[in-house]
Every structure is written in structure tokens, then in C-alpha cells.
Design a protein around this motif. Structure first.
Motif, short mmCIF file in Angstrom:
data_model
loop_
_atom_site.label_atom_id
_atom_site.label_comp_id
_atom_site.label_asym_id
_atom_site.label_seq_id
_atom_site.Cartn_x
_atom_site.Cartn_y
_atom_site.Cartn_z
N SER A 192 0.81 -1.23 0.00
CA SER A 192 0.00 0.00 0.00
C SER A 192 0.84 1.27 0.00
CB SER A 192 -0.94 0.00 1.22
OG SER A 192 -0.20 -0.09 2.41
N GLY A 193 2.12 1.16 0.32
CA GLY A 193 2.98 2.35 0.35
C GLY A 193 3.63 2.68 -0.97
N GLY A 194 3.94 1.67 -1.78
CA GLY A 194 4.63 1.91 -3.04
C GLY A 194 4.99 0.61 -3.72
N TYR A 195 5.88 0.70 -4.73
CA TYR A 195 6.23 -0.51 -5.46
C TYR A 195 7.73 -0.58 -5.71
CZ TYR A 195 6.58 2.27 -9.81
OH TYR A 195 6.94 3.19 -10.77
N ILE A 196 8.20 -1.82 -5.89
CA ILE A 196 9.60 -2.04 -6.23
C ILE A 196 9.68 -2.54 -7.67
CG2 ILE A 196 10.51 -2.44 -3.93
CD1 ILE A 196 10.22 -5.46 -4.49
N TYR A 197 10.76 -2.11 -8.33
CA TYR A 197 11.08 -2.60 -9.67
C TYR A 197 12.48 -3.17 -9.63
CZ TYR A 197 12.67 -2.52 -14.51
OH TYR A 197 13.21 -2.87 -15.72
N ASP A 198 12.61 -4.41 -10.03
CA ASP A 198 13.92 -5.06 -10.05
C ASP A 198 14.16 -5.61 -11.44
OD1 ASP A 198 16.21 -6.56 -9.74
OD2 ASP A 198 15.63 -7.40 -7.79
N SER A 242 9.33 -1.52 0.76
CA SER A 242 10.41 -0.56 0.49
C SER A 242 11.77 -1.08 0.95
CB SER A 242 10.12 0.78 1.16
OG SER A 242 9.96 0.62 2.56
N THR A 243 11.80 -1.96 1.96
CA THR A 243 13.07 -2.47 2.47
C THR A 243 13.74 -3.44 1.51
OG1 THR A 243 11.97 -4.28 3.68
CG2 THR A 243 12.28 -2.21 4.85
N TYR A 244 13.04 -3.83 0.45
CA TYR A 244 13.62 -4.74 -0.56
C TYR A 244 14.92 -4.18 -1.11
CZ TYR A 244 13.83 -7.61 -4.85
OH TYR A 244 14.22 -8.46 -5.86
N VAL A 245 14.98 -2.86 -1.29
CA VAL A 245 16.17 -2.26 -1.90
C VAL A 245 17.38 -2.36 -0.99
CG1 VAL A 245 14.82 -0.68 -3.34
CG2 VAL A 245 15.56 0.06 -1.07
N ASN A 246 17.19 -2.61 0.29
CA ASN A 246 18.33 -2.80 1.19
C ASN A 246 19.06 -4.10 0.88
OD1 ASN A 246 17.45 -0.49 2.50
ND2 ASN A 246 16.36 -1.62 4.11
N TYR A 247 18.33 -5.06 0.29
CA TYR A 247 18.93 -6.35 -0.06
C TYR A 247 19.38 -6.40 -1.52
CZ TYR A 247 16.35 -7.72 4.18
OH TYR A 247 15.86 -7.80 5.46
N HIS A 248 18.75 -5.57 -2.36
CA HIS A 248 19.02 -5.60 -3.80
C HIS A 248 19.21 -4.17 -4.31
CE1 HIS A 248 17.90 -9.88 -3.96
NE2 HIS A 248 16.95 -9.55 -3.09
N PRO A 249 20.44 -3.68 -4.26
CA PRO A 249 20.69 -2.26 -4.62
C PRO A 249 20.38 -1.91 -6.06
CG PRO A 249 22.75 -3.48 -4.25
CD PRO A 249 21.66 -4.36 -3.79
N ASN A 250 20.28 -2.91 -6.97
CA ASN A 250 19.92 -2.60 -8.35
C ASN A 250 18.43 -2.29 -8.50
OD1 ASN A 250 22.48 -2.89 -9.32
ND2 ASN A 250 22.22 -5.01 -10.01
N ALA A 251 17.66 -2.66 -7.49
CA ALA A 251 16.22 -2.42 -7.53
C ALA A 251 15.91 -0.98 -7.13
CB ALA A 251 15.49 -3.38 -6.60
N THR A 252 14.74 -0.50 -7.52
CA THR A 252 14.29 0.85 -7.14
C THR A 252 12.93 0.76 -6.46
OG1 THR A 252 13.28 1.20 -9.32
CG2 THR A 252 15.56 1.97 -9.02
#
Length: 456
Positions: free
Chosen positions: A273-279, A300-310
Motif C-alpha cells: 500500500s505504500g509503493g512498489y519495487i522494480y527489479d 520498500s526495504t527490498y532495496v536494502n537487499y538488492h541495490p539494483n532495484a528501485t
């Protein structure tokens, strides 16, 4: 020719008259009227061929639920303060079997949403071929940020009212948004205490080993992908090497991602509900499960594990990510006409609804006008309730199927749903339109049962 025209006019007048009467009474129930309109738009050819449905006034009888139970839920938080929420159970139609449908705990819950979900559930359940009627329930209680003890006390208070209205042969609730195995466990425990009896068939979504079925958690997501797989097979294609966008990151989304990846797709985006990730490298399912199922964090914390993601704030923008296949698995009305146009412009080929009514009517029409393969929710996301029915069967017989056995049955059910919707669309002159096909297939099964049982 004259007779056909006259018959069509009678059918249209009947449908429009029922909808107008409904609109005058329930004009404030936006979601409910949207669900009704979506069904009604498909039914004119049915009434042309079956004037007996008009004679028995099936439509007006079907749109009114058998009953709507609304009740106060008072419970104590961890500071011993009394909180009050509103609970609902809409028992819509039990022609085919006991009322069956999930419980949703979410701040947005109101009577309109409960009725829209219950109305959809009638036809979805009919499509599964299982002996289950349509119902839905829930509360405007928000489990987010609550302790386990608070959730337990709320569930106990909720069931203290609900237990009077349910039973294995009456009404069998399940989980939905905000209601998982934990909540079902608390509800089930309170039901047993109140009834003084062990009746596992009264709730589905229980943990395996405690009356639950293996494969239930995966069922809606897997089922959606199985349905889309059948759509793709008809045009000689598959998930292999397709780019997929999945909205949401709950059970439906996670297991849609899992099955799509298993079939060779590259899933590049998901959301909450806060936003989306693109990897661009493809969503790591392991990381999403860690974040959502183990830690309960924001996506949103996904990008902490995968820096190529936004990560992008605002979940609506996920549909701007180019893809071949879009699977909306979050919530109702998440794809409007504007978002649908963006998907079309970016080359989407298939849309499969994993959530309940995630596309507006304008969005659906836009997809169909652009010859996008479209799998409507009442067909594509019926896997969850199908496996819930399999759980009921296991409870009733005292047997327990393996994950592979359940998955095989689910796959077969989804194939049958697709074939039935496709066949009905073709037989009524709407070849390729699975919206019309699913609506007609579900409606006629329930309508015939209502005629058989007489007026009551």
C-alpha cells in the motif's frame, strides 16, 4: 426477426428495471453497484434465450442477499481501553451449498464492500464446480500495528457474535485481507469454546495439522497463474520468457510470483500500500517472503537487499512498468482506465485478476477493445475458495491430502473453470470474452437451482 427484437427489448427492459430499482435503494453503495453492473452487462443474451428467468424474477431475487448480519465488536486493547468496531456477515445465496466466503479485517470494510464481495462470491463459487454458496464477512478492524494479544481478543469478541450464524452445513467463513492462519486459529478456538464441540468444517484456512489443508496458502496465486496459463495455451504461448508485473505482496501476490517464475516468467515488480519495487534482474521471491512473511516489513526495504532495484512511493505507478502479463493481486479498483491505457501502450498482452474486482468497468472494456486477453476475477482467482472447499471435504471425511494431490486438484479445477467460461462465451456469441463467459456460466448454474427450489 420481429420476435427476436421484441424478446431482446423485454430482456433489456427487465435488466435495466432491476438495476434502476437497486440503484434507487442502494445508490450510496458504490462498490456493490459496480459489481452488479459488471454482471448485468453480460446477461441480456441469457434472458433472450431463457425467458423463464424473467418469469421467475431471478435477477431481482438474486441481487438481494438472503440476510446481512451487522454487529458491534467491543474488545480491549493492551492498555485496557475498550475499542469498538463493526462486524458483518453477508449470507448471499446458498442454492448450491452452504454460504462460503472469506472474512476481511481492514479499515475500508463497510456494508457496500461486503455485499460486492458476497455477490461476486456466488458466481465464483458456482464456477468451481464445488457444492458451495456465496457469502462474505469481516470488520473495519485494522490488524496492522496490533499486538498478537490484541488481535486474539478482537477475534474472540468477533466470533462471540458470529458463531450464532455459522456452521459446517450453514455458513463456512475463511480468510481474506487481514485474516490469515493466525486469525483463523483464534476464531476457531473461540468457536470451539462457545459450542463445546470440535467441528473443523466450520472455518477454512486453518493450519495444516489442525484441520487445515496443504496448498491453501498458495491456492489463489497459483490458481490465477494456472488460469492465465490456459489463456496463453489457446494462442500457442506460455509464461516462458514473459515479463510479468504483480501488484501486492500478500499471499495472492507472493504465490502468483512463485508459480509464474516456476513456469519460466521474469517477474520484475510488486507492491504494497505504500509503493512498489522494480527489479530489472527479476524479483527475488526469497527476499519478498523474508520481508513480508517473516519480518512483516514494508516492501520498500527490498532495496536494502538488492541495490539494483528501485522503490517508488505510491502503489498506483506500478502499472507504468512495461510487461507482457499484468496480474493485479492487491485490492479492488486498482486499475482504472488511465492505468489500463498505460499498460496497453506499453505492450501488455494478458491481464489476469488475482484480487477481487481490481479493474474498473472502464478498464475492462479498454482491455477487451484492444484485444488484450483478460481473465476476470470470479474465474481467475477462484483457486482460493476451490481449495477451501477441498479443505471442507477433508474435514468431512477425516482424510488428509498431500500438497501435490491438492495442487493437482486445483490445477484441474482451474482448467475446468477456463473451459466452462470459454464455452459459455462462444455459445452466446461472445467468443474470447471470458468476462461474459464467466458471468453467464456462474449465473445460469445458480439461476437454474433457484427455479428448481421454488420461491422462498
Amino acid at each position: 426477426m420481429t420476435n427476436v427484437t421484441t424478446e431482446k427489448t423485454v430482456a433489456k427492459q427487465y435488466i435495466d428495471g432491476v438495476y434502476e430499482q437497486l440503484r434507487q435503494i442502494y445508490g450510496h453503495e458504490r462498490e456493490f453497484l459496480q459489481a452488479v453492473e459488471e454482471i448485468f452487462l453480460s446477461l441480456e443474451p441469457v434472458f433472450e434465450q431463457h425467458p423463464e428467468y424473467i418469469e421467475h424474477n431471478i435477477l431481482q431475487r438474486m441481487v438481494e442477499p438472503d440476510r446481512v448480519v451487522s454487529f458491534r465488536v467491543a474488545w480491549q486493547d493492551d492498555e485496557n481501553r475498550t475499542q469498538v468496531n463493526r462486524g458483518y456477515r453477508v449470507q448471499y445465496n446458498n442454492v448450491i451449498g452452504p454460504y462460503k466466503g472469506g472474512l476481511r479485517f481492514h479499515p475500508s470494510v463497510n456494508e457496500s464492500i461486503m455485499k460486492f464481495l458476497g455477490f461476486e462470491q456466488i458466481f465464483k463459487n458456482a464456477l468451481t464446480g464445488q457444492p458451495i454458496g456465496g457469502g462474505k464477512g469481516g470488520s473495519n478492524f485494522n490488524p496492522k500495528g496490533k499486538s498478537d494479544a490484541e488481535i486474539m481478543r478482537f477475534c474472540q469478541a468477533f466470533m462471540t457474535e458470529l458463531y450464532r450464524h455459522i456452521g459446517p452445513d450453514i455458513d463456512v467463513p475463511a480468510g481474506d485481507i487481514g485474516v490469515g492462519a493466525r486469525e483463523i486459529g483464534y476464531l476457531w478456538g473461540q468457536y470451539k469454546r462457545l459450542q463445546g464441540a470440535y467441528q473443523p468444517g466450520v472455518l477454512t484456512g486453518k493450519r495444516p495439522g489442525y484441520g487445515g489443508s496443504l496448498g491453501r496458502k498458495e491456492a489463489t496465486g497459483y490458481g490465477t497463474v494456472y488460469f492465465v496459463e490456459e489463456m496463453l495455451k489457446d494462442i500457442g504461448q506460455s509464461f516462458y520468457n514473459k515479463t510479468v508485473v504483480v501488484s501486492g505482496s500478500g499471499n495472492v501476490a507472493i504465490y502468483a510470483i512463485e508459480k509464474a517464475r516456476h513456469l519460466g516468467a521474469r517477474v520484475v515488480a510488486c507492491s504494497d500500500s505504500g509503493g512498489y519495487i522494480y527489479d530489472p534482474d527479476g524479483i527475488s521471491l526469497r527476499t519478498v517472503k523474508l520481508i513480508k512473511e517473516e519480518k512483516g516489513d514494508r516492501i520498500s526495504t527490498y532495496v536494502n537487499y538488492h541495490p539494483n532495484a528501485t522503490y517508488t512511493e505510491g502503489c498506483e505507478g506500478i502499472w507504468s512498468v512495461p510487461c507482457h502479463i499484468a496480474l493485479p493481486c492487491a485490492t479492488q479498483n486498482e486499475i482504472d482506465a488511465e492505468a489500463a491505457q498505460v499498460l496497453v501502450d506499453n505492450g501488455v498482452k494478458v491481464v489476469g485478476e488475482g484480487a477481487n474486482m481490481p479493474c474498473t468497468i472502464d478498464a475492462i472494456n479498454l482491455f477487451l477493445d484492444n484485444r488484450i486477453l483478460f481473465g476476470p476475477a470470479k474465474a481467475a482467482n477462484a483457486g482460493g475458495v476451490a481449495v477451501s472447499s477441498l479443505e471442507m471435504a477433508q474435514n468431512a471425511t477425516g482424510i488428509f491430502w498431500s500438497f501435490d494431490e491438492v495442487d493437482e486438484k486445483l490445477h484441474s479445477i482451474m482448467k475446468d473453470i477456463y473451459a466452462n467460461a470459454k464455452r459459455c462465451a462462444e455459445s452466446y456469441g461472445f467468443s474470447g470474452n471470458l468476462v461474459v463467459g464467466a458471468n453467464i456460466a456462474g449465473f445460469t448454474k445458480v439461476a437454474d437451482g433457484m427455479i428448481m427450489e421454488g420461491v422462498y
